[in-house]
Scaffold this motif. Structure first.
Motif, PDB file in Angstrom:
ATOM      1  N   HIS A 175       4.476  -0.253  -0.018  1.00  0.00           N
ATOM      2  CA  HIS A 175       5.163  -0.997   1.031  1.00  0.00           C
ATOM      3  C   HIS A 175       4.154  -1.857   1.781  1.00  0.00           C
ATOM      4  O   HIS A 175       2.943  -1.612   1.729  1.00  0.00           O
ATOM      5  CB  HIS A 175       5.896  -0.048   1.979  1.00  0.00           C
TER       6      HIS A 175
ATOM      7  N   HIS B 275       0.836  -1.201   0.000  1.00  0.00           N
ATOM      8  CA  HIS B 275       0.000   0.000   0.000  1.00  0.00           C
ATOM      9  C   HIS B 275       0.872   1.253   0.000  1.00  0.00           C
ATOM     10  O   HIS B 275       2.082   1.177   0.228  1.00  0.00           O
ATOM     11  CB  HIS B 275      -0.886   0.023   1.265  1.00  0.00           C
TER      12      HIS B 275
ATOM     13  N   ASP C 287       0.757   4.880   2.176  1.00  0.00           N
ATOM     14  CA  ASP C 287       0.062   5.378   3.364  1.00  0.00           C
ATOM     15  C   ASP C 287      -0.835   6.560   2.997  1.00  0.00           C
ATOM     16  O   ASP C 287      -0.490   7.368   2.115  1.00  0.00           O
ATOM     17  CB  ASP C 287       1.075   5.843   4.426  1.00  0.00           C
TER      18      ASP C 287
HETATM   19 ZN    ZN Z   1       2.189   1.769   5.643  1.00  0.00          ZN
END
Ligand code: ZN
Ligand code: OGA
Ligand code: ZN
Length: 423
Positions: free
Chosen positions: A381, A234, A236
């Motif tokens: 990540h 994903h 953030d």
């Molecule tokens: Zn993350």
């Protein structure tokens, strides 16, 4: 000024008169300086022409010159800001007189205002496309994409050095700009290190999860990251319009058993692959606006963030600029024409499968004393699952820094290096 004179001056500079555009319309001819051998105003285009000694010819629109007059009435030195009152500004600027003394071009305008420009200052502001690109690249380095193999050559830097030494700080920020990821070793075993690093750049970007946040498995987690589960690839906070730019994750305590590994994929690499090999899927991911959201409560404060944006965002010139992706934070509201839904899911599946492909996906286990930093607008990540029933400690401390702060720092550090006030 007689045409005969013009030809003599031009030929004395060792290039042909035909290289001066529309020489017949040149309004003013001036004495050579140390860097330019010819400066004049071309009336049919309303441009200042500077013929440099290296044979390059620069042109500057008169309207731009007037707008960028550096005199105290038009430009405030202490704030380095244009103060010329735009409500009185004339777009159609006419000059009365042009003169050059040493390396200063002096323009007298029709309304009597007088402006002077340093030739070096003008050269740095060239309108030649190649020079403009050079300046843009110095402000935002062009990126290099990587795959799993290439990742091994991405720099690893010393944390103590980055805190003390500006050269390492610049190295780190430049690496992030170009490669999108950089790892630190020798991070002291105490909390607060992400804040120490953020302070070297400017300041932390606060979100509803706080300034520094602890990624630890908790009961009643407010975010799936705060569990022991597998954290899918994903970026953030895609639900922020101003999504934090740089992610800092310090491994304070690592899980002792199997799991808790970090996963990274270069999202720009995946987007580029799609653009080249599956333009239909790429177009669909660029054109479909997705609703990203996060709803809940943190430290007693309720939040409900919503942002609409495609998975792949391009700049107006078609450059890949930002990746948004987070399976848990994609809203069930879908404001997309119904006949495009399946197509979009197919494109997204292709994107995600590629991101997980071992050719692109990097897996490594961060150790205490290490910090991974990456571009949150670019790198996907995740984390493998670890332990169960909240047994087995793992503690990663995180924080964000914005790219605006980082790019500003890059410019300041580069200017310091070259002993300039500003780049
Ligand atoms: Zn993350
Ligand atoms: C997160 C996250 C990674 C990790 O908190 O968003 O991606 O290693 N954490 O726990
Ligand atoms: Zn002025």
């Amino acid at each position: 000024m007689a045409a005969k004179n013009l030809i003599r001056r031009i030929t004395s500079c060792l290039f042909s008169a035909s290289s001066i555009p529309h020489k017949a319309n040149l309004a003013s001819i001036n004495r050579p300086s140390s860097t330019a051998c010819y400066v004049g105003i071309q009336e049919n285009t309303n441009r200042l022409i500077v013929n440099w000694k290296d044979n390059l010819i620069d042109e500057y629109p008169l309207v731009w010159l007037r707008d960028n007059c550096q005199c105290p009435a038009c430009f405030d030195q202490s704030s380095q800001s244009r103060t010329i009152n735009f409500s009185h500004f004339q777009v159609n600027q006419k000059f009365k007189h042009l003169a050059i003394t040493k390396d200063i071009v002096e323009v007298q305008w029709e309304d009597g205002h007088q402006s002077s420009y340093n030739l070096q200052w003008l050269k740095q502001r060239s309108f030649l496309p190649k020079e403009q690109q050079g300046w843009l690249d110095a402000n935002k380095a062009p990126y290099n994409t990587w795959n799993a193999n290439y990742f091994k050559s991405i720099p690893v830097l010393d944390f103590k050095a980055v805190l003390q030494d500006d050269e390492t700080l610049l190295d780190w920020l430049h690496t992030l700009d170009v490669w999108g990821v950089c790892i630190f070793k020798n991070v002291p075993h105490s909390l607060g290190q992400v804040a120490n690093l953020a302070k070297r750049v400017g300041f932390i970007k606060k979100t509803h999860y706080g300034e520094e946040f602890s990624v630890q498995a908790k009961a009643n987690a407010t975010n799936v990251a705060y569990t022991q589960g597998y954290l899918q690839l994903h970026t953030d906070l895609p639900y922020y319009e101003y999504k934090p730019g740089i992610n800092l994750l310090h491994c304070y305590i690592q899980y002792k058993g199997m799991g808790g590994d970090s996963l990274l994929t270069d999202g720009f690499k995946i987007a580029e692959w799609l653009r080249e090999n599956d333009p239909g899927a790429y177009k669909c991911l660029v054109e479909t606006r997705v609703t990203w959201s996060d709803v809940g409560q943190e430290n007693g404060n309720r939040f409900h963030k919503v942002h609409h944006a495609p998975v792949i965002c391009e700049s107006s010139d078609g450059t890949i600029r930002r990746i948004n992706y987070s399976q848990p934070q994609r809203d069930s509201h879908m404001a997309v024409p119904i006949d495009q839904v399946e197509n979009w899911y197919r494109a997204l599946k292709k994107f995600y499968d590629l991101a997980l492909d071992p050719q692109y996906l990097v897996t490594f286990k961060l150790q205490p004393g290490e910090m991974v930093t990456f571009d949150n607008l670019r790198v996907l990540h995740g984390r493998t699952a670890f332990g169960e029933n909240l047994k087995g400690e793992r503690h990663v401390q995180g924080a964000y820094v914005d790219w605006d702060e980082a790019r500003s720092k890059i410019r300041v550090l580069k200017a310091n290096k070259s002993n300039q006030k500003y780049l």
